[in-house]
Design a protein around this motif. Structure first.
Motif, PDB file in Angstrom:
ATOM      1  N   ARG A  53       0.816  -1.208   0.000  1.00 19.97           N
ATOM      2  CA  ARG A  53       0.000   0.000   0.000  1.00 19.97           C
ATOM      3  C   ARG A  53       0.861   1.274   0.000  1.00 19.97           C
ATOM      4  N   GLU A  54       2.011   1.230   0.675  1.00 19.90           N
ATOM      5  CA  GLU A  54       2.823   2.440   0.836  1.00 19.90           C
ATOM      6  C   GLU A  54       3.511   2.877  -0.454  1.00 19.90           C
ATOM      7  N   LYS A  55       4.283   1.953  -1.070  1.00 22.79           N
ATOM      8  CA  LYS A  55       5.034   2.344  -2.263  1.00 22.79           C
ATOM      9  C   LYS A  55       5.099   1.181  -3.232  1.00 22.79           C
ATOM     10  N   LEU A  56       5.243   1.521  -4.495  1.00 23.28           N
ATOM     11  CA  LEU A  56       5.422   0.502  -5.516  1.00 23.28           C
ATOM     12  C   LEU A  56       6.911   0.341  -5.770  1.00 23.28           C
ATOM     13  N   ASP A  57       7.395  -0.874  -5.627  1.00 26.24           N
ATOM     14  CA  ASP A  57       8.789  -1.196  -5.886  1.00 26.24           C
ATOM     15  C   ASP A  57       8.839  -1.846  -7.265  1.00 26.24           C
ATOM     16  N   LEU A  58       9.115  -1.028  -8.300  1.00 26.68           N
ATOM     17  CA  LEU A  58       9.075  -1.498  -9.682  1.00 26.68           C
ATOM     18  C   LEU A  58      10.456  -1.946 -10.154  1.00 26.68           C
ATOM     19  N   ASP A  59      10.482  -2.992 -10.985  1.00 23.45           N
ATOM     20  CA  ASP A  59      11.746  -3.429 -11.580  1.00 23.45           C
ATOM     21  C   ASP A  59      11.953  -2.742 -12.925  1.00 23.45           C
ATOM     22  N   GLU A  60      12.975  -3.179 -13.677  1.00 22.22           N
ATOM     23  CA  GLU A  60      13.302  -2.551 -14.968  1.00 22.22           C
ATOM     24  C   GLU A  60      12.211  -2.733 -16.015  1.00 22.22           C
ATOM     25  N   HIS A  61      11.292  -3.700 -15.820  1.00 18.69           N
ATOM     26  CA  HIS A  61      10.170  -3.913 -16.743  1.00 18.69           C
ATOM     27  C   HIS A  61       8.925  -3.132 -16.305  1.00 18.69           C
ATOM     28  N   GLY A  62       9.011  -2.439 -15.158  1.00 20.15           N
ATOM     29  CA  GLY A  62       7.849  -1.730 -14.613  1.00 20.15           C
ATOM     30  C   GLY A  62       6.922  -2.644 -13.836  1.00 20.15           C
ATOM     31  N   VAL A  63       7.398  -3.848 -13.490  1.00 15.36           N
ATOM     32  CA  VAL A  63       6.594  -4.825 -12.759  1.00 15.36           C
ATOM     33  C   VAL A  63       6.849  -4.646 -11.263  1.00 15.36           C
ATOM     34  N   PRO A  64       5.776  -4.530 -10.485  1.00 15.83           N
ATOM     35  CA  PRO A  64       5.936  -4.286  -9.057  1.00 15.83           C
ATOM     36  C   PRO A  64       6.270  -5.554  -8.256  1.00 15.83           C
ATOM     37  N   ALA A  65       6.925  -5.320  -7.110  1.00 21.50           N
ATOM     38  CA  ALA A  65       7.120  -6.397  -6.137  1.00 21.50           C
ATOM     39  C   ALA A  65       5.767  -6.676  -5.497  1.00 21.50           C
ATOM     40  N   PRO A  66       5.473  -7.867  -5.111  1.00 22.76           N
ATOM     41  CA  PRO A  66       6.326  -9.052  -5.095  1.00 22.76           C
ATOM     42  C   PRO A  66       6.267  -9.892  -6.367  1.00 22.76           C
ATOM     43  N   VAL A  67       5.533  -9.449  -7.377  1.00 24.07           N
ATOM     44  CA  VAL A  67       5.359 -10.236  -8.604  1.00 24.07           C
ATOM     45  C   VAL A  67       6.633 -10.264  -9.441  1.00 24.07           C
ATOM     46  N   ASN A  68       7.434  -9.192  -9.386  1.00 25.60           N
ATOM     47  CA  ASN A  68       8.583  -9.070 -10.283  1.00 25.60           C
ATOM     48  C   ASN A  68       9.605 -10.198 -10.145  1.00 25.60           C
ATOM     49  N   LYS A  69       9.709 -10.821  -8.985  1.00 28.09           N
ATOM     50  CA  LYS A  69      10.691 -11.905  -8.850  1.00 28.09           C
ATOM     51  C   LYS A  69      10.268 -13.173  -9.600  1.00 28.09           C
ATOM     52  N   PHE A  70       9.035 -13.188 -10.126  1.00 24.59           N
ATOM     53  CA  PHE A  70       8.524 -14.337 -10.876  1.00 24.59           C
ATOM     54  C   PHE A  70       8.326 -14.008 -12.358  1.00 24.59           C
ATOM     55  N   TYR A  71       8.926 -12.918 -12.811  1.00 24.09           N
ATOM     56  CA  TYR A  71       8.714 -12.415 -14.174  1.00 24.09           C
ATOM     57  C   TYR A  71       8.864 -13.511 -15.227  1.00 24.09           C
ATOM     58  N   ASP A  72       9.919 -14.300 -15.130  1.00 21.57           N
ATOM     59  CA  ASP A  72      10.183 -15.318 -16.153  1.00 21.57           C
ATOM     60  C   ASP A  72       9.200 -16.482 -16.128  1.00 21.57           C
ATOM     61  N   LEU A  73       8.498 -16.685 -15.029  1.00 17.87           N
ATOM     62  CA  LEU A  73       7.544 -17.794 -14.916  1.00 17.87           C
ATOM     63  C   LEU A  73       6.122 -17.396 -15.306  1.00 17.87           C
ATOM     64  N   LEU A  74       5.875 -16.105 -15.432  1.00 16.27           N
ATOM     65  CA  LEU A  74       4.527 -15.595 -15.737  1.00 16.27           C
ATOM     66  C   LEU A  74       4.435 -15.217 -17.208  1.00 16.27           C
ATOM     67  N   ASP A  75       3.328 -15.581 -17.840  1.00 23.11           N
ATOM     68  CA  ASP A  75       3.131 -15.269 -19.255  1.00 23.11           C
ATOM     69  C   ASP A  75       2.435 -13.929 -19.452  1.00 23.11           C
ATOM     70  N   ILE A  76       1.507 -13.606 -18.540  1.00 25.50           N
ATOM     71  CA  ILE A  76       0.779 -12.341 -18.610  1.00 25.50           C
ATOM     72  C   ILE A  76       0.795 -11.696 -17.228  1.00 25.50           C
ATOM     73  N   ILE A  77       1.128 -10.412 -17.197  1.00 24.21           N
ATOM     74  CA  ILE A  77       1.091  -9.631 -15.955  1.00 24.21           C
ATOM     75  C   ILE A  77       0.287  -8.362 -16.235  1.00 24.21           C
ATOM     76  N   ILE A  78      -0.766  -8.167 -15.464  1.00 27.47           N
ATOM     77  CA  ILE A  78      -1.620  -6.985 -15.610  1.00 27.47           C
ATOM     78  C   ILE A  78      -1.697  -6.290 -14.253  1.00 27.47           C
ATOM     79  N   MET A  79      -1.431  -4.985 -14.244  1.00 28.95           N
ATOM     80  CA  MET A  79      -1.566  -4.211 -13.017  1.00 28.95           C
ATOM     81  C   MET A  79      -2.799  -3.323 -13.118  1.00 28.95           C
TER      82      MET A  79
END
Length: 195
Positions: free
Chosen positions: A153-179
Motif C-alpha cells: 500500500r505504501e510504495k510501488l517497488d518497480l523493476d526494470e520492466h515496470g513490474v511491481p514487487a512481489p510479482v517481479n521476482k517471478f517475471y520469467d515464470l509468468l506469461d501475462i502480468i496486468i496491473m
C-alpha cells in the motif's frame, strides 16, 4: 494486447493494491470461460467462499442483463455445474497439499478444469520453486492459471520492466502480468507482460 489471452499451460497474474478489483476481475475472467462451457476451479486463499459466490452471482446478473440471455436460469444452472470453489484458510500449505486437494475436488467436475483461478495467492512468501510447480501443473494438465497478487500500500517497488514487487521476482515464470491502477472514475488495466 493479450495476443489471444492466457492459453493452456500458462500463468497470468492480476496485481493491484487491496480493494482495487482483483477478485472481481478474476470472476469476470472465470465467468467468460464458464459461458464458453469450460470448467473453472476457483481457489481462494483470502475471501470467504460466500463472498466469492456473491461476486459470481453479481457478474452473471450483469452479463445476463447486458446480453439479454433468453434462457437465463438454464445458463445459470449450467455454469454452476462447471464451477467449483475451494477455500484454503491457511496460506502456509505446501504445494503438494494444494495439489492433493485439487485432485480430490476434480471428481466434482464433469471432466477436468480448463482454468484455475488462484485468488489471494501469498506472493510475498512464495518462492520461484513454488511458482514453477504451478507452471508444471498448468502444463501437465493443459490448463490456464490466473493469480491475484496484492501490492504494498505504501510504495510501488518497480523493476526494470515496470513490474511491481512481489510479482517481479517471478517475471520469467509468468506469461501475462496486468496491473490494475485506480483512476478517478475507472480502473486502468496496464499490461506489463504478454507472452
Amino acid at each position: 494486447t493479450l495476443d489471444g489471452g492466457l492459453g493452456s499451460g500458462q500463468l497470468g497474474v492480476l496485481t493491484a493494491r487491496k480493494g482495487v478489483g482483483k477478485t472481481a476481475s478474476l470472476v469476470h475472467i472465470a465467468t467468460d470461460k464458464l459461458l464458453l462451457g469450460q470448467n473453472v476451479l476457483h481457489i481462494s486463499f483470502a475471501d470467504d467462499p460466500r463472498h466469492i459466490i456473491t461476486w459470481y452471482e453479481q457478474v452473471f446478473r450483469e452479463v445476463a442483463k447486458a446480453y439479454r440471455l433468453e434462457n437465463e436460469l438454464d445458463v445459470h444452472e449450467e455454469i454452476i455445474r462447471h464451477r467449483l470453489i475451494l477455500h484454503f484458510k491457511r496460506p502456509d500449505l505446501t504445494f503438494d497439499q494444494i495439489k492433493a486437494n485439487i485432485q480430490q475436488v476434480k471428481a466434482g467436475f464433469s471432466g477436468e478444469p480448463q482454468v484455475i483461478i488462484v485468488d489471494g495467492f501469498p506472493f510475498e512468501n512464495a518462492t520461484t520453486e513454488l511458482l514453477a510447480q504451478w507452471r508444471n501443473l498448468a502444463q501437465e494438465n493443459k490448463l490456464a492459471v490466473w493469480f491475484s497478487a496484492t501490492l504494498h500500500r505504501e510504495k510501488l517497488d518497480l523493476d526494470e520492466h515496470g513490474v511491481p514487487a512481489p510479482v517481479n521476482k517471478f517475471y520469467d515464470l509468468l506469461d501475462i502480468i496486468i496491473m490494475l491502477k485506480p483512476q478517478k472514475d475507472y480502473i486502468d488495466f496496464c499490461l506489463l507482460k504478454s507472452h
